[in-house]
Design a protein around this motif. Structure first.
Motif, PDB file in Angstrom:
ATOM      1  N   ASP A  61       0.833  -1.205   0.000  1.00 42.69           N
ATOM      2  CA  ASP A  61       0.000   0.000   0.000  1.00 42.69           C
ATOM      3  C   ASP A  61       0.866   1.253   0.000  1.00 42.69           C
ATOM      4  OD1 ASP A  61      -2.215  -1.638   0.070  1.00 42.69           O
ATOM      5  OD2 ASP A  61      -2.695  -1.232   2.180  1.00 42.69           O
ATOM      6  N   ARG A  63       3.946   1.548  -1.141  1.00 44.95           N
ATOM      7  CA  ARG A  63       4.582   1.703  -2.456  1.00 44.95           C
ATOM      8  C   ARG A  63       3.584   2.256  -3.468  1.00 44.95           C
ATOM      9  NH1 ARG A  63       6.820  -3.181  -0.886  1.00 44.95           N
ATOM     10  NH2 ARG A  63       5.360  -4.354  -2.163  1.00 44.95           N
ATOM     11  N   ALA A  64       2.338   1.775  -3.435  1.00 45.88           N
ATOM     12  CA  ALA A  64       1.318   2.271  -4.362  1.00 45.88           C
ATOM     13  C   ALA A  64       1.031   3.750  -4.102  1.00 45.88           C
ATOM     14  CB  ALA A  64       0.042   1.441  -4.229  1.00 45.88           C
ATOM     15  N   ALA A  65       0.971   4.152  -2.852  1.00 44.83           N
ATOM     16  CA  ALA A  65       0.735   5.558  -2.519  1.00 44.83           C
ATOM     17  C   ALA A  65       1.889   6.427  -3.005  1.00 44.83           C
ATOM     18  CB  ALA A  65       0.531   5.720  -1.017  1.00 44.83           C
ATOM     19  N   ARG A  67       3.877   5.763  -5.562  1.00 41.58           N
ATOM     20  CA  ARG A  67       3.782   5.852  -7.030  1.00 41.58           C
ATOM     21  C   ARG A  67       2.710   6.858  -7.433  1.00 41.58           C
ATOM     22  NH1 ARG A  67       4.385   0.206  -6.691  1.00 41.58           N
ATOM     23  NH2 ARG A  67       2.150  -0.048  -6.892  1.00 41.58           N
ATOM     24  N   SER A  68       1.581   6.830  -6.740  1.00 38.22           N
ATOM     25  CA  SER A  68       0.490   7.753  -7.045  1.00 38.22           C
ATOM     26  C   SER A  68       0.911   9.195  -6.803  1.00 38.22           C
ATOM     27  CB  SER A  68      -0.722   7.401  -6.180  1.00 38.22           C
ATOM     28  OG  SER A  68      -1.779   8.278  -6.440  1.00 38.22           O
ATOM     29  N   ALA A  69       1.612   9.437  -5.707  1.00 39.86           N
ATOM     30  CA  ALA A  69       2.092  10.795  -5.414  1.00 39.86           C
ATOM     31  C   ALA A  69       3.095  11.250  -6.458  1.00 39.86           C
ATOM     32  CB  ALA A  69       2.712  10.832  -4.017  1.00 39.86           C
ATOM     33  N   LYS A  70       3.940  10.332  -6.907  1.00 37.49           N
ATOM     34  CA  LYS A  70       4.937  10.672  -7.930  1.00 37.49           C
ATOM     35  C   LYS A  70       4.244  11.035  -9.245  1.00 37.49           C
ATOM     36  CE  LYS A  70       9.201   8.866  -9.912  1.00 37.49           C
ATOM     37  NZ  LYS A  70      10.137   7.738  -9.926  1.00 37.49           N
ATOM     38  N   ARG A  71       3.204  10.258  -9.620  1.00 39.40           N
ATOM     39  CA  ARG A  71       2.452  10.567 -10.847  1.00 39.40           C
ATOM     40  C   ARG A  71       1.747  11.912 -10.729  1.00 39.40           C
ATOM     41  NH1 ARG A  71       1.197   4.994 -10.653  1.00 39.40           N
ATOM     42  NH2 ARG A  71      -0.790   5.472  -9.680  1.00 39.40           N
ATOM     43  N   ALA A  72       1.164  12.195  -9.561  1.00 40.37           N
ATOM     44  CA  ALA A  72       0.474  13.472  -9.360  1.00 40.37           C
ATOM     45  C   ALA A  72       1.459  14.634  -9.468  1.00 40.37           C
ATOM     46  CB  ALA A  72      -0.231  13.480  -8.001  1.00 40.37           C
ATOM     47  N   ARG A  75       2.234  15.183 -13.083  1.00 36.79           N
ATOM     48  CA  ARG A  75       1.123  15.864 -13.764  1.00 36.79           C
ATOM     49  C   ARG A  75       1.133  17.358 -13.436  1.00 36.79           C
ATOM     50  NH1 ARG A  75      -1.790  11.083 -12.530  1.00 36.79           N
ATOM     51  NH2 ARG A  75      -2.586  12.031 -10.651  1.00 36.79           N
TER      52      ARG A  75
END
Length: 109
Positions: A61, A63-65, A67-72, A75
């Motif tokens: 969880d 690691r997924a968070a 990755r999501s923060a990095k993508r945001a 963007r």
């Protein structure tokens, strides 16, 4: 460790981590809490495997968070690099039905 327990206590497994990991594992295993720090994990089989799986899930969880923060962040950088978007002009949006849509972004908080 000296606790008033009806049976001896044995250390079965340890892992690296701190309070945040312990708290996240407690949240994940909350359905099996009996009282305070104590859990009855017999429904999950081997208690060591159950805790190990909970720790693994917490790490996944996290690691997924990340990755999501990095993508945001990527963007946001991309939007900030576009002069029209940076100046708060119109951004494109998908049309809804037969009506084209233009959206004016809200002020950033």
């Amino acid at each position: 460790m000296s606790l008033p327990l009806p049976a001896p206590l044995s250390l079965l497994w340890t892992c690296e981590g701190g309070r945040a990991l312990e708290r996240a594992v407690h949240v994940r295993l909350a359905a099996y809490r009996t009282r305070g720090e104590w859990f009855d994990l017999t429904a999950l089989g081997d208690p060591v495997d159950a805790v190990r799986a909970a720790v693994k899930a917490v790490h996944a969880d996290a690691r997924a968070a990340a990755r999501s923060a990095k993508r945001a962040a990527a963007r946001r950088e991309q939007l900030d690099a576009d002069p029209e978007r940076r100046e708060g002009r119109v951004r494109q949006a998908r049309p809804r039905g037969d009506h084209p849509v233009a959206v004016v972004p809200r002020e950033r908080r």
